[in-house]
Each structure stands twice: as C-alpha cells, then as structure tokens.
Design a protein around this motif. Structure first.
Motif, PDB file in Angstrom:
ATOM      1  N   LEU A 155     -49.175  -8.161  43.643  1.00  0.00           N
ATOM      2  CA  LEU A 155     -48.860  -9.753  43.435  1.00  0.00           C
ATOM      3  C   LEU A 155     -47.516  -9.239  42.748  1.00  0.00           C
ATOM      4  O   LEU A 155     -47.234  -9.607  42.039  1.00  0.00           O
ATOM      5  CB  LEU A 155     -49.589 -10.901  43.189  1.00  0.00           C
ATOM      6  N   ALA A 186     -46.333 -11.903  39.493  1.00  0.00           N
ATOM      7  CA  ALA A 186     -46.977 -12.677  38.632  1.00  0.00           C
ATOM      8  C   ALA A 186     -47.529 -11.697  37.601  1.00  0.00           C
ATOM      9  O   ALA A 186     -46.919  -9.824  37.584  1.00  0.00           O
ATOM     10  CB  ALA A 186     -48.385 -11.767  39.657  1.00  0.00           C
ATOM     11  N   GLY A 200     -56.492 -14.183  43.565  1.00  0.00           N
ATOM     12  CA  GLY A 200     -56.453 -13.467  42.448  1.00  0.00           C
ATOM     13  C   GLY A 200     -57.264 -12.539  41.472  1.00  0.00           C
ATOM     14  O   GLY A 200     -58.496 -13.044  40.916  1.00  0.00           O
ATOM     15  N   ARG A 260     -47.958 -16.115  41.391  1.00  0.00           N
ATOM     16  CA  ARG A 260     -46.826 -15.405  42.287  1.00  0.00           C
ATOM     17  C   ARG A 260     -45.594 -14.739  42.286  1.00  0.00           C
ATOM     18  O   ARG A 260     -45.517 -16.498  42.232  1.00  0.00           O
ATOM     19  CB  ARG A 260     -47.607 -14.892  43.506  1.00  0.00           C
TER      20      ARG A 260
END
Lengths: 137, 665
Positions: A36, A39, A55, B632
């Motif tokens: 990601l 992140a 996630g 993200r």
C-alpha cells in the motif's frame, strides 16, 4: 488488565502473542498482497480474502520485534468486524488463560493488555484497538 | 347462515380474479390502441380467452349481470379475431366501454351489491359493434391442403388463421417436433414462443412418435414468405419441415413497416409493469459478490489448466477439458451480466422524483417552468441512481433559481413566459450521460470572473483562466447576485462535483449568455464492474478507470519539455503536466526510458499526464472499495483481483489530478 478467556496464540518474530478468540474471524494462508503506497511501514499491504480487501498489519514490525528476514510461511489472522488482518509467522493454537494468571504489561511497552509470565515463552496479550489506533493515522 | 357467508367469499374471490383479468385486458387494449390495426393474432386470441374465462367465472359464482356483459364482449372479440369485424375505432371504443362496464360491475360487487345488473345500453352497443362489418371470410385464394387427419381436428379459428395466412401470401409450414418426456412442456413453450416471433403459430397438434421416451408434436406455423423456412424450423427446434402452401412466384409483399404487437412484446411490457419482485439491494449485492468470486475461481481454474494440460498426453481428454472450460466461461460471463442487470433501474425512477422537486422549487421561487425528461428508460445502477438524486436536485434548483428568469423578464427577452428545463439521459458505452439544460439567461463569463476575484477564489492579479465557467465548481462560489432563500443553504456546485466525482463520474458546464446553461453529468452505468486500464508503476499494478482517461501516449523524449522545472508533454498541441505515477505515490522511480509511456487522465476540463512503466492492458475489473480504516495514499480507492491472481490497486483520477496540479503549482 485483561480478563481471562480463550486466546488465539501466535508467533511474530521471536515473540509470542495472543488475542481473544472472539476477535478472530478466521486464519488464512497469506496470499499475494499488493503493498500500500502511502501507508506506514508496518502495513504489509492489502490482501483480498473472499473478495474483501483487507489491510494487513505486520505484528512483528508494529511491536518492534526483531525478525531475521521475511517470515517463511506467513499467515493472516483475519479479525472480526474490521477490514484488517494481522500478519503472523506461525499460529500456535487456542489457549484458555485464567484472569489471575494475567499480569499488567511492563511499563513502556505499548499495545498490550497484559502478559502471562507463567507461559513459556512469555505470552503477550495484544490490545487490538491500541494496535490499530497506533498505526492508523 | 353459512351458505350466505360462502357466497360472499366466492364473490370476494371473483372480484380479486376479475380485477387481475381486467387489469391485464386494460393493458392489452392500451397496447392495441397504440399499435393500430396490425396486431398479432395471438394477442387477440388471448384477449378473447381472458374475457371468455371471466364469463365462465361469473357463471360459476352466479352473477348474471357480469355473465351477460362478458358474453357480448366475448362475441365482439371473437368477431375481431375471426376477421368478421374490423379492429377499427368503433370496436376499440366498444371494447373500452365493455372493460369499464365490467370494472364498474366488479366495483359494485365489492361495495356490497350482491348481483349488480348489466347496463342495457352497453349490451346493445356491444351487439351493434360485433355485427359483421366485413364479408364473411371467403375461401382462401391460395388453397392450403392439410393432411386429412389434421384437417379433421382443425378448429374454426385455426381454419380462419390458416386462410388468412394463405391470403396474405404467407408460407405455411408443418413441423414435427420431438421432445423428451422430461421437460417437454418447456421445450414446447419455447418452440411456440419462437414461432410467434417469426410469424404465427396457427396450431399445435399431437404427432406420432416411435420412441416411448419422446413426445411428438406437429406445429402449424404461418410466416411471411421472406423468411427462410429452414431458419424457422431451426429456431423452433424442429429437425424438418413441410411447406403446405404453394410457393407463388408473385412478388412478395413488403414486411410491415411497424413491428406487430406480439404476445412476446406484450409480455415484456406486462413484466415491466407488474411482474416485479422486490429484492433488497443487499441480496443483489451478495449475488454480485458471489458472481465475482465465481469468475475469480474460473480464472484460477484457467491457470491450473494451463499448467496441467500440457502434461496430459491424451489429446481428446485435453480437448474435452477445454470444451468444458469454454462452457463454464460462457456461463460465468452470462451470469455476471445477468446479475448486474438485476441492479439496473431506469433513470425514470430518479427523474419522476426530480419532476416533483422542480414543481415545488419553481412554485417557491415564483417562476414558471416545465420539466421534460428524454431517455428515461436508460438504465443505471440503483445505487448510483440514488446517489445522483441530490446532485441533480441541486443542479435543477440552480437552473430554476439562477437560470430561468422571472416571467416578465422572459417575455421582454422574447421567450415564452414559462422556462423549459430538459433532462436527457443516454447510455454511451459503459457510461450514462445525463444533461440538464435550461433556456434561461445563461452565464456571463465576465461576471463569473469578477465574482471570483471579489470572493478571493481567483487572485486579483492572476490571469483569466481559459474557462471561467469552471470557477463555479470552486468551493465558496455562488453566482447569485441576491442571496435567495434557496441558494442560502450553503451547498455549492463544488459539493455537486465532489459527490459526482465520488461515483467515478464527472460534471461539466457550458453556457450561452441569453440562451441558457447546460450541465453534462457523466457517470458509469455501474460501479460494480469497472473497465480499467492496467498500468505498472513502481513495479506494481494499478488500475485507472478508463472513463477518466483521455488517451495514452508513447512519447519520444523530445516531446517532453521542461517548463520552469516541471515536465510537460504536448498532447494534441496542448501542454499538459507530466508526473511520474510512481513518484506521486511515493514509490521507487525508474530512470525515464527513451520512449516514455504516459496516461493522460481527464476530469472535466482538467488534464494531466501520468508516466508509467508499462501499460498492461484493458480489463473489466470487479472493484472493491477499500475501507477508510486501511491507511494508504488517498488516491487509492480500492482493489481488484486480476486474472492471474495478483491484486491491483485502483486509482481515483480526480484525486490524482488534484495532486498533479498541486505538485505543478
């Protein structure tokens, strides 16, 4: 301090952790994941489990546990009611722990509800809400 | 008394059934009136039968008033279907009167009148209408000979239809149909439907079969001579056919310009009107999810087969597996389309709400306006239709508030006093384009520029933007000179744009001062499956919705220039900002290649080029939104599983454009 009950116990790096079984939806072999962008580094990426994107948080990295290289056969612990999974190195099983065996976590160690020193190796009980609260910014 | 109670129950049941029959008859009649005289005989025949069964029901319950009326009505319909009475204005009006007379009787019955009497005037009117006004059908000019066994069992009606087909110069085919015992009814129904589509099913007769496993039928079908009889047989599932008419060398009559009103067409309309089941969106959602999973499983099977099959020596076994896979593939794709279709609703559902809002808003503003909808049958995902309601109401309110002038001003400008707002919906590929156009005063770009400078949206010394109208989508902008009650609500066009953007759509504005303003809203038909361009950046797969891509470029180095430290690429003569996608997403960048691959994304009037390492292709992806609880880069909106099992991240072009422009500013 944590209540007693049934805990799913697993290894992350060299350490042993547990979370209440009622917080677990299922465990799955880690599949192909997309990292990601943007992140924090403790997030391994996103995995799609049964069509649902989750996630994936690396427990060892989040807890600052040393690991020699990437885990050999990582597993996902998919959590109940959240779009998240924990990346762990190995699952030990489910263990019943009485409340009187649980001690307060040592000062300065975040994201734990308690430790069970009578277990070998020491079982650290994770505070999931703190874990994600710490990582989701 | 229990007998009395029984009777009352029977009457209630009769009313319920009569209402169903009459409602359907009402629809059939309305369709006939729309179509004119060229009605498929099946339609007339089933119309006749429905009134016939109503008569039967009334007789059983003991309602002479209904029986009498239905009887005369039935006689009229029989005359029409047998060709004795033309389907002209007189018969149609009589039919309408009969239906309303019957509804009236049913109404009185349910109101407690135990045996309502027939209306004598209606009865004599029906009788007059059903008197033959056409010569009795003569012997057909083209003699059609049936096998004697068939000739004996032919009913008068079938004989009449046969002759009519002969007179029209139609071909008449006798086709044997063999169906297995199991499911023969379905097969027969299918064949009958097919026959009705190409022509007319005149009759179905028992055939003779040697095999005890098979049911045999004979279909007697009439069809225009232009259709290949072998094709008719094939569509009905018959292995052979026999042509009973004498093929004439005479020129064939042209097929009717207007499609016949057929049973299939009627059924379609009926289904659209009444044959609906209410299903919650959740259930449909899970159907779509499961379909998505099924197609992923299919992909996994494909991969496994590609690995395993080469190792199998038996060629026929390999072929069998390939064939089985191909069938599965087809079925899965068809299922996907069908599942998706369940979620689509006509735009009408949305616009009827808008029509009510328009009237209310106009009344509140003291304006006059008509609201017209074109293309209301265009289909769109129910979820998107719901999400579009607010933005469209806002645009409508905007048009009524700022666009449409008060009646006096309109008259002075030589316009009709009532404003006109047209909403047009049309499918364009995988998108629905909805335009909302008013014939109001339009927008003066100079006023927009002045207002934007005054409100600090545009710095005082900044040059005029190329398209000043775009400024209306900026936060804090309102074109109202006097803050009206409605525009005081604080929701601006910026919210409209961001709401539509959240549906992967776009909104643009055009206006001619004095003539009107037009908004073009473009949204995907559905969010569940997104046609995407798969690219690689930073060594990973990303998917752009194709709806947001203007084009892809492979640019030689010289087409890329550096202006004030920023790279720009010339795209159809226009310089657009060029940003490496990897850099934007914080991924490791590769040194630029000699030939650079660029995706030009577009949103409204904004454009930017995103450099990628590779374009992997176009794919239909089942896109799953990613929860906000997963951290993200915010330009990443969801995930999609790729056929090879990898996971691609989907990108929001609007947010990427924001980032690219911020990077360039």
């Amino acid at each position: 301090m944590s209540d007693g009950g049934a805990f799913l116990t697993f290894r992350a790096g060299g350490d042993r952790f547990g979370i209440p079984v009622e917080r677990v939806r299922e465990a799955a072999r880690a599949q192909r994941m997309a990292p990601l962008p943007g992140a924090p580094e403790e997030w391994t990426g996103v995995a799609v489990v049964r069509g649902e994107p989750l996630g994936v948080l690396d427990v060892a990295r989040t807890m600052g546990v040393a690991r020699k290289g990437p885990p050999k056969a990582p597993l996902l612990v998919i959590l109940e009611g959240r779009p998240h999974a924990l990346l762990v190195d190995q699952i030990d099983g489910v263990k019943g722990i009485d409340a009187d065996r649980i001690a307060a976590p040592p000062p300065g160690v975040p994201c734990l509800t308690g430790v069970v020193s009578s277990e070998q190796p020491v079982l650290q009980l994770l505070d999931l809400d703190a874990l994600f609260g710490r990582s989701v910014r | 008394m229990s007998g009395g109670r029984e009777d009352a129950r029977h009457r209630r049941e009769f009313v319920t059934e009569a209402e169903v029959i009459l409602e359907q008859a009402q629809e059939t009649l309305a369709s006939i009136e729309e179509t004119g005289e060229d009605v498929h005989p099946d339609v007339l025949n089933s119309f006749f039968r429905s009134i016939h069964s109503l008569k039967g029901l009334a007789g059983m319950v003991g309602l002479p008033g209904v029986t009498e009326t239905a009887h005369e009505f039935e006689a009229l319909l029989d005359g029409i279907r047998m060709g004795r009475v033309p389907l002209d204005a007189q018969s149609r009006e009589a039919a309408r009167a009969a239906l309303s007379g019957l509804s009236d009787l049913a109404g009185r019955l349910s109101a407690g009148d135990q045996s309502p009497a027939a209306d004598p005037e209606l009865l004599s009117r029906l009788r007059a209408a059903s008197t033959p006004r056409r010569e009795e059908p003569k012997q057909a000019e083209v003699e059609i000979h049936l096998p004697p066994a068939l000739e004996r069992v032919l009913t008068d009606y079938e004989r009449h239809r046969l002759d009519t087909n002969g007179k029209k110069g139609n071909q008449v085919l006798l086709m044997p149909l063999e169906l297995s015992l199991e499911g023969f009814d379905e097969g027969l129904r299918g064949a009958m439907t097919e026959a009705g589509k190409v022509g007319e099913l005149i009759g179905t007769f028992p055939g003779s079969s040697e095999s005890p496993e098979l049911m045999s039928f004979l279909l007697l079908v009439g069809a225009p001579p232009v259709i290949d009889p072998a094709e008719i047989a094939r569509r009905c599932g018959a292995k052979s056919f026999e042509r009973l008419d004498v093929p004439s060398p005479a020129p064939v009559p042209a097929p009717p310009a207007q499609p016949l009103l057929t049973e299939a067409l009627l059924e379609e309309r009926r289904r659209a009107a009444v044959g609906t089941v209410r299903v919650t969106l959740d259930k449909i959602g899970s159907l779509l999810d499961l379909t998505g999973e099924l197609s992923l499983a299919r992909n996994a099977l494909r991969r496994a087969m590609d690995r395993v099959l080469p190792a199998i020596g038996d060629r026929s076994a390999r072929h069998e597996a390939q064939r089985a896979y191909a069938n599965l593939d087809r079925a899965v794709n068809a299922l996907g389309r069908a599942a998706l279709a369940t979620r689509l609703v006509p735009v009408e559902q949305l616009t009827s709400r808008l029509g009510r809002s328009a009237r209310a808003i106009a009344a509140g503003l003291g304006k006059e306006a008509t609201f017209e909808v074109l293309g209301g049958e265009t289909e769109i995902d129910k979820i998107l239709a719901d999400a579009l309601a607010d933005p469209l109401v806002h645009l409508l309110r905007n048009a009524l508030d700022h666009g449409i002038e008060p009646p006096a001003e309109r008259t002075a400008a030589g316009k009709p006093p009532a404003g006109h707002i047209v909403l047009t919906a049309a499918a364009r590929g995988r998108e629905v384009v909805i335009t909302l156009e008013d014939d109001g005063r339009g927008i003066d770009p100079q006023k927009i520029l002045a207002a934007a400078r005054e409100r600090g949206i545009l710095p005082k010394d900044a040059p005029d933007p190329e398209d000043p109208l775009e400024l209306v989508f900026r936060p804090g902008f309102s074109t109202a000179t006097a803050v009206s009650e409605l525009s005081g609500r604080g929701v601006g066009l910026d919210v409209v744009r961001s709401n539509i953007g959240a549906m992967k759509g776009s909104v643009a504005i055009t206006s001619t001062p004095g003539r009107g303003t037009r908004f073009d809203v473009i949204v995907p038909i559905t969010l569940a499956i997104v046609e995407s361009l798969l690219v690689r950046a930073g060594g990973r797969s990303f998917a752009f919705p194709t709806s947001s891509i203007a084009r892809t470029l492979r640019a030689e180095g010289f087409r890329v220039r550096t202006v004030q430290g920023r790279e720009v690429v010339s795209d159809e003569g226009e310089a657009v900002i060029l940003v490496p996608l990897a850099r934007l997403l914080g991924l490791p960048e590769r040194p630029p290649a000699a030939r650079r691959t660029i995706v030009v994304a577009e949103e409204g009037n904004r454009r930017a080029g995103f450099e990628v390492e590779e374009i992997e292709g176009l794919l239909d992806l089942v896109v799953k939104p990613l929860s906000d609880e997963v951290p993200r880069a915010r330009e990443i909106t969801g995930t999609a599983e790729l056929p090879d099992g990898d996971v691609a991240l989907t990108l929001d072009a609007r947010l990427l454009l924001d980032r690219a422009q911020a990077a360039a500013a």
